[in-house]
Design an enzyme around this catalytic site. Structure first.
Site, mmCIF file in Angstrom:
data_model
loop_
_atom_site.group_PDB
_atom_site.id
_atom_site.type_symbol
_atom_site.label_atom_id
_atom_site.label_comp_id
_atom_site.label_asym_id
_atom_site.label_seq_id
_atom_site.Cartn_x
_atom_site.Cartn_y
_atom_site.Cartn_z
ATOM 1 C CD GLU A 1 -7.149 -8.115 -0.408
ATOM 2 O OE1 GLU A 1 -6.063 -8.457 0.071
ATOM 3 O OE2 GLU A 1 -7.426 -6.940 -0.709
ATOM 4 N N GLY B 1 -7.134 -4.767 7.292
ATOM 5 C CA GLY B 1 -6.551 -3.802 8.213
ATOM 6 C C GLY B 1 -7.298 -3.676 9.525
ATOM 7 C CE LYS C 1 -3.586 -2.813 2.005
ATOM 8 N NZ LYS C 1 -4.778 -2.937 2.845
HETATM 9 P P1 13P Z 1 -4.197 -6.367 5.789
HETATM 10 O O1 13P Z 1 -3.366 -7.627 5.676
HETATM 11 O O2 13P Z 1 -3.444 -5.223 6.380
HETATM 12 O O3 13P Z 1 -5.516 -6.620 6.420
HETATM 13 O O4 13P Z 1 -4.510 -5.908 4.264
HETATM 14 C C1 13P Z 1 -4.997 -6.841 3.377
HETATM 15 C C2 13P Z 1 -4.999 -6.221 2.033
HETATM 16 O O5 13P Z 1 -5.756 -5.301 1.761
HETATM 17 C C3 13P Z 1 -4.043 -6.731 1.040
HETATM 18 O O6 13P Z 1 -4.319 -6.232 -0.227
#
Ligand code: 13P
Length: 250
Positions: free
Chosen positions: A167, A173, A11
């Site tokens: 996802e 997150g 990200k």
């Molecule tokens: P997290 O692992 O921080 O929850 O994020 C997952 C994600 O959006 C991967 O693209």
């Protein structure tokens, strides 16, 4: 047998110094990663740095998004040929953060899928429902609609040229992971939906899970029949955590 893929989605995180340390740490531990294919997706500006460190090694890299266009007056965008020129193997498309903060529709995401293939990148095609959608019982309709947008535009065979990442938005997150059973249920639904059009593509296509995956829950998730790897956010920013997930795929 599908080879698991563990991909880090960094990200909007990192700096030159942090990325050097993170990649040095990952490379040092790759000897224990037996089965999984491993990739990282840094912010675009750091791709040349990542390439210079990873070139010729076992870890692949990719972009977090790409334009539907090849070049031209699209301020701020990054085109597929640009990612390709810097050695990217993958491009994440349709991440829920792009769908929600940048208003990307299912049709735009299908256009991005097409652009990725056109320029020689494997799309990591993200789908998933929001908490509200899960609570209203429409998870299957939502992921079906997201998948069908690509199938309707490009045909089912195109899916085998990319990777799907399920996802659930409520697990991203938040520290709230889907249970292995909850995730497996949706993964099986996705594979089944694809199988209605092509058993061969359904068997071939890798479906990753993403959403608060960590070393502590990865093995259980990855043990499920239809979970072929992970798309990792927060835990991909620490070498030990990321490697722990990669090793869980052993
Ligand atoms: P997290 O692992 O921080 O929850 O994020 C997952 C994600 O959006 C991967 O693209």
């Amino acid at each position: 047998m599908r080879q698991p893929l563990v991909a880090g989605n960094w990200k909007m995180n990192g700096s030159v110094e942090e990325i050097k340390a993170l990649l040095d740490g990952i490379l040092a531990g790759m000897g224990d990663v037996k089965r999984a294919e491993v990739a990282v997706c840094p912010p675009a500006i750091y791709i040349p740095q990542v390439q210079s460190i990873l070139q010729g090694g076992a870890v692949a890299w990719g972009g977090q998004d790409l334009s539907t266009h090849e070049s031209g007056a699209y301020t701020g965008e990054i085109a597929g040929p640009m990612l390709k020129e810097f050695g990217c193997a993958y491009a994440i498309i349709g991440h829920s953060e792009r769908r929600s903060y940048h208003a990307e529709s299912d049709e735009t995401v299908a256009d991005k899928f097409e652009a990725a293939l056109k320029y020689g990148l494997k799309p990591i095609f993200c789908i998933g429902e929001t908490l509200e959608e899960r609570e209203s019982g429409v998870t299957e309709q939502v992921v079906a609609r997201q998948i069908d947008a690509v199938i309707n535009k490009l045909g089912v065979d195109a899916l085998a040229k990319g990777v799907i990442a399920y996802e659930p938005v409520w697990a991203i997150g938040t520290g709230k992971t889907a249970s292995p059973e909850q995730a497996q249920e949706v993964h099986a639904f996705i594979r089944g939906r694809i199988a209605k059009q092509s058993g061969d593509v359904a068997q071939k296509v890798r479906i990753l899970y993403g959403g608060s995956m960590k070393p502590g829950n990865a093995a259980e998730l990855l043990a499920k029949e239809d979970i072929d790897g992970g798309l990792i956010g927060g835990a991909a920013l620490k070498a030990e955590d990321f490697l722990g997930i990669c090793r869980a795929a052993n």
